[in-house]
Design a protein around this motif. Structure first.
Motif, short mmCIF file in Angstrom:
data_model
loop_
_atom_site.label_atom_id
_atom_site.label_comp_id
_atom_site.label_asym_id
_atom_site.label_seq_id
_atom_site.Cartn_x
_atom_site.Cartn_y
_atom_site.Cartn_z
N PHE A 146 54.59 -25.64 50.17
CA PHE A 146 53.35 -24.85 50.24
C PHE A 146 52.39 -25.47 51.26
O PHE A 146 51.78 -24.75 52.06
CB PHE A 146 52.70 -24.78 48.87
CG PHE A 146 51.37 -24.07 48.85
CD1 PHE A 146 51.29 -22.70 48.98
CD2 PHE A 146 50.19 -24.79 48.73
CE1 PHE A 146 50.07 -22.04 48.99
CE2 PHE A 146 48.96 -24.15 48.73
CZ PHE A 146 48.91 -22.77 48.86
N LEU A 180 55.95 -18.02 56.14
CA LEU A 180 56.44 -17.76 54.78
C LEU A 180 57.93 -17.42 54.77
O LEU A 180 58.66 -17.78 53.84
CB LEU A 180 55.62 -16.64 54.13
CG LEU A 180 55.72 -16.54 52.61
CD1 LEU A 180 55.26 -17.82 51.94
CD2 LEU A 180 54.90 -15.36 52.10
N GLY A 194 53.31 -13.84 55.77
CA GLY A 194 52.28 -14.60 55.07
C GLY A 194 50.94 -14.64 55.77
O GLY A 194 50.05 -15.39 55.36
N ASP A 230 47.31 -14.22 46.57
CA ASP A 230 47.60 -15.56 46.03
C ASP A 230 48.64 -15.53 44.93
O ASP A 230 49.41 -16.48 44.76
CB ASP A 230 46.30 -16.19 45.49
CG ASP A 230 45.38 -16.65 46.60
OD1 ASP A 230 45.86 -16.75 47.74
OD2 ASP A 230 44.19 -16.89 46.33
N LEU A 251 52.01 -15.67 46.53
CA LEU A 251 52.27 -17.03 46.99
C LEU A 251 52.69 -17.93 45.83
O LEU A 251 53.64 -18.70 45.93
CB LEU A 251 51.02 -17.61 47.66
CG LEU A 251 50.76 -17.25 49.13
CD1 LEU A 251 49.47 -17.89 49.60
CD2 LEU A 251 51.92 -17.69 50.01
N ASP A 252 51.95 -17.85 44.73
CA ASP A 252 52.27 -18.67 43.56
C ASP A 252 53.68 -18.38 43.07
O ASP A 252 54.45 -19.29 42.75
CB ASP A 252 51.27 -18.39 42.43
CG ASP A 252 49.88 -18.96 42.72
OD1 ASP A 252 49.78 -19.82 43.61
OD2 ASP A 252 48.92 -18.53 42.07
#
Length: 456
Positions: free
Chosen positions: A113, A123, A437, A442, A445-446
């Motif tokens: 990350f 990403l 990305g 969020d 992403l998580d």
């Protein structure tokens, strides 16, 4: 982004010759010096240092320590990697010591990350790294490696450049048209959109789910009953796995076999025919399901018998498949070319889609022609050009394609209202940015990085 120092074991836990611990973030040098007093005052990036890690006066282990300055590490942050002897006790004590002097345990995927947030990878590459770690065979590994190396990202860069060019010209033309100075004609807009749509379609056509790559390249054997599917299946996998008899309808279930280091998965199926027998009908239902799911298809026909009159069930075969005529030993007078020409004359609509090079004439009994087919299947799998293997990427590419289709429809129906077309193209551009990305929720992403293991 939080830049506090994090540490984790980067090699699999358990006993081994070596274990590697990564420490990354603000204050890494100070923490490293606190546990490794042998380090000099000035650390040189990518230089290796050897010495003892101590807890006060107690030596834990002799280690090899590599220092990476900010901008020169995997994460993009100042980083130290410690290679120690393997074993739970040794690396656990070093990790506890690092935590006691200011580091904290890394979360799942936190190093990757940080690499993404610091611009060390996009990403797409980060997800490629995860797939590379999870790869179970050569093709899955190669596809993931292409993704990590930026091959797919390069294709997206080309699409983004062209997309932005069309959008910027379109929106500039909206302003110019108010003054009667429009320069981007409807025909030019249409041509540009069609070219872009074609490029996206090319990328979409090279999609294969990663789960499918992991399982191997699936080849289904389909065709009428009693044409020799099971005999050929056994020959190809070099194993008597499918039951073979003179009676039609012997195979009632999908039978699975492997060859080429388990990268090719062959599936024998129940033959298509009219039947009221319950078990056979269930088998044929499974056959139809596999017909739509297989990566590739072999349509098996009896070269010594009349061709079946109804080809409705095989109408999709030539989208991704070959025709194989069996029982050559029973019709030595015929050549493959003659058989193919006869089939084209008898069923021009169906066989007109086929290529002579994609047809085979063999004998499962004597083995003649079987090795040629096996080699072609291996070559087909090894040469398959898979570019996209991530479902998230595929769905966003579909959104991009849909936005272009809508823009083209608007161009046709409304006479080219540029502001509405521009809005549609912006939706597609956002979908592209979601892949790389550049713009992402969020929560997504998580979800992506929580799939990673700790230490990566």
């Amino acid at each position: 982004m939080n830049k506090d120092p994090i540490c984790a074991l980067c090699t699999p836990p358990g006993k081994g010759a070596l274990a590697v611990i990564r420490l990354s973030g603000r204050g890494t040098r100070q923490i490293a010096r606190a546990v490794a007093p042998f380090l000099p005052k000035k650390l040189i990036t990518q230089k290796v240092y050897i010495g003892e890690i101590k807890d006060e006066d107690q030596v834990i282990d002799q280690v090899v320590l590599t220092y990476f300055a900010e901008g020169h590490s995997f994460t993009g942050e100042e980083t130290v990697e410690i290679s120690c002897h393997g074993g739970d006790l040794i690396y656990s004590e070093i990790l506890k010591l690092l935590i006691s002097v200011g580091a904290r345990p890394a979360e799942r995927g936190e190093f990757s990350f940080r690499a993404f947030m610091n611009g060390k990878m996009d990403l797409v590459q980060a997800e490629g790294l995860h797939q590379l770690i999870e790869s179970q065979n050569k093709q899955a590994k190669q596809t993931a490696l292409y993704q990590l190396q930026g091959r797919f990202s390069g294709e997206l860069d080309i699409l983004e450049t062209k997309w932005l060019d069309i959008l910027s010209r379109l929106e500039a033309d909206i302003d110019f048209s108010l003054e009667g100075l429009g320069t981007f004609s409807s025909s030019e807009v249409k041509k540009s959109l069609i070219e872009l749509e074609s490029q996206i379609q090319n990328v979409l056509s090279r999609y294969r789910p990663f789960e499918s790559l992991q399982k191997g390249f699936t080849v289904g054997l389909f065709g009428p009953s009693n044409v020799g599917k099971s005999t050929l299946f056994n020959r190809l996998i070099d194993e008597d796995k499918s039951i073979v008899t003179d009676s039609a309808g012997t195979t009632r279930d999908v039978v699975e076999g492997f060859f080429s280091e388990k990268r090719l998965v062959l599936k024998d199926t129940a033959g298509f025919r009219e039947s009221e027998e319950k078990a056979e009908k269930i088998g044929q239902k499974k056959t139809k399901e596999l017909f739509s799911q297989a990566d590739f298809r072999l349509l098996i026909l009896d070269g010594s018998a009349p061709l079946p009159s109804d080809f409705k069930l095989y109408g999709e075969s030539f989208q991704k498949g070959w025709v194989v005529w069996t029982k050559k030993d029973l019709c030595q007078g015929l050549t493959r070319k003659e058989l193919f020409s006869f089939a084209q004359a008898r069923f021009p609509v169906f066989f007109g889609k086929a290529s002579f090079n994609d047809t085979f004439f063999l004998s499962s009994l004597t083995g003649e022609g079987v090795e040629e087919l096996r080699n072609k299947l291996v070559s087909l799998n090894e040469n398959s050009d898979v570019l996209v293997s991530n479902l998230r990427h595929f769905k966003n590419l579909q959104v991009m394609q849909e936005s272009l289709s809508k823009a083209l429809a608007l161009l046709k129906d409304s006479g080219g209202e540029r502001d509405i077309i521009s809005l549609e193209l912006r939706e597609g551009l956002l979908a592209l940015y979601e892949i790389t990305g550049k713009q992402l929720d969020d929560r997504i992403l998580d979800n992506i990085f929580q799939q990673f293991c700790i230490g990566k």
